[in-house]
Design a protein around this motif. Structure first.
Motif, PDB file in Angstrom:
ATOM      1  N   PHE A 168       0.834  -1.206   0.000  1.00 41.52           N
ATOM      2  CA  PHE A 168       0.000   0.000   0.000  1.00 41.52           C
ATOM      3  C   PHE A 168       0.868   1.257   0.000  1.00 41.52           C
ATOM      4  N   HIS A 169       1.911   1.264   0.799  1.00 42.81           N
ATOM      5  CA  HIS A 169       2.853   2.394   0.851  1.00 42.81           C
ATOM      6  C   HIS A 169       3.438   2.639  -0.542  1.00 42.81           C
ATOM      7  N   ASP A 170       3.853   1.563  -1.206  1.00 44.72           N
ATOM      8  CA  ASP A 170       4.411   1.680  -2.560  1.00 44.72           C
ATOM      9  C   ASP A 170       3.383   2.230  -3.547  1.00 44.72           C
ATOM     10  N   ALA A 171       2.104   1.813  -3.410  1.00 44.92           N
ATOM     11  CA  ALA A 171       1.058   2.298  -4.307  1.00 44.92           C
ATOM     12  C   ALA A 171       0.840   3.801  -4.128  1.00 44.92           C
ATOM     13  N   VAL A 172       0.845   4.267  -2.887  1.00 44.93           N
ATOM     14  CA  VAL A 172       0.685   5.702  -2.630  1.00 44.93           C
ATOM     15  C   VAL A 172       1.885   6.470  -3.184  1.00 44.93           C
ATOM     16  N   LEU A 173       3.079   5.971  -2.938  1.00 46.58           N
ATOM     17  CA  LEU A 173       4.287   6.640  -3.430  1.00 46.58           C
ATOM     18  C   LEU A 173       4.302   6.694  -4.964  1.00 46.58           C
ATOM     19  N   GLN A 205      -1.703   1.908   5.801  1.00 47.24           N
ATOM     20  CA  GLN A 205      -1.976   3.310   6.111  1.00 47.24           C
ATOM     21  C   GLN A 205      -0.704   4.115   5.878  1.00 47.24           C
ATOM     22  N   VAL A 206      -0.870   5.302   5.307  1.00 47.51           N
ATOM     23  CA  VAL A 206       0.260   6.195   5.070  1.00 47.51           C
ATOM     24  C   VAL A 206      -0.110   7.562   5.631  1.00 47.51           C
ATOM     25  N   THR A 207       0.815   8.165   6.343  1.00 47.90           N
ATOM     26  CA  THR A 207       0.642   9.531   6.839  1.00 47.90           C
ATOM     27  C   THR A 207       1.617  10.425   6.080  1.00 47.90           C
ATOM     28  N   LEU A 208       1.113  11.554   5.628  1.00 51.30           N
ATOM     29  CA  LEU A 208       1.912  12.505   4.859  1.00 51.30           C
ATOM     30  C   LEU A 208       1.847  13.888   5.494  1.00 51.30           C
ATOM     31  N   ILE A 209       2.915  14.621   5.384  1.00 52.57           N
ATOM     32  CA  ILE A 209       2.893  16.065   5.605  1.00 52.57           C
ATOM     33  C   ILE A 209       3.067  16.637   4.205  1.00 52.57           C
ATOM     34  N   ALA A 210       2.004  17.250   3.697  1.00 53.23           N
ATOM     35  CA  ALA A 210       2.002  17.675   2.297  1.00 53.23           C
ATOM     36  C   ALA A 210       1.060  18.855   2.102  1.00 53.23           C
ATOM     37  N   SER A 211       1.012  19.336   0.881  1.00 50.28           N
ATOM     38  CA  SER A 211       0.149  20.472   0.558  1.00 50.28           C
ATOM     39  C   SER A 211      -1.298  20.005   0.350  1.00 50.28           C
ATOM     40  N   GLU A 212      -2.178  20.967   0.364  1.00 49.81           N
ATOM     41  CA  GLU A 212      -3.614  20.723   0.153  1.00 49.81           C
ATOM     42  C   GLU A 212      -3.857  20.081  -1.222  1.00 49.81           C
ATOM     43  N   ARG A 213      -3.034  20.434  -2.201  1.00 54.24           N
ATOM     44  CA  ARG A 213      -3.171  19.881  -3.556  1.00 54.24           C
ATOM     45  C   ARG A 213      -2.976  18.361  -3.562  1.00 54.24           C
ATOM     46  N   VAL A 214      -2.054  17.860  -2.735  1.00 55.25           N
ATOM     47  CA  VAL A 214      -1.827  16.419  -2.638  1.00 55.25           C
ATOM     48  C   VAL A 214      -3.087  15.747  -2.088  1.00 55.25           C
TER      49      VAL A 214
END
Length: 107
Positions: free
Chosen positions: A48-53, A76-85
């Motif tokens: 799943f992590h690979d699919a998100v990446l 489950q993946v947690t990101l710190i990212a922009s609203e666009r992501v």
């Protein structure tokens, strides 16, 4: 501005119930060790992590991601990212994505 985003696999629709037919009892699950289960869960979490990446890379969003969690036992993946992501992930049918709840505690 960066936000914290949590990404999970989108839940599949439950199978439709059969009508008019008696359902057979499902066989007992095979006994598996904790190590086997942990290995299977680790593989699912990594996939799943690979699919998100790969999704992020394919949509040229890597520059909008500040941090990404490591693969774990849960898909489950947690990101710190922009609203666009977040917007792009929410539009993808494979993923359920949302903002994490922030709490400001004062004592």
């Amino acid at each position: 501005m960066f936000i914290e985003i949590i990404v999970l696999p989108r839940e599949e629709q439950p199978p439709k119930r059969r009508t008019g037919k008696a359902s057979k009892a499902s066989p007992a699950p095979e006994a598996r060790s904790r190590a086997e289960l942990a290995s299977e869960w680790r593989d699912e979490g990594k996939a799943f992590h690979d699919a998100v990446l790969e999704f992020i890379k394919a949509h040229h969003l890597l520059g909008a991601v500040k941090w990404m969690s490591e693969p774990g036992l849960l898909p489950q993946v947690t990101l710190i990212a922009s609203e666009r992501v977040l917007e792009k992930l929410q539009a993808e049918p494979r993923f359920a994505a949302g903002r994490s709840l922030t709490m400001n505690l004062q004592s």
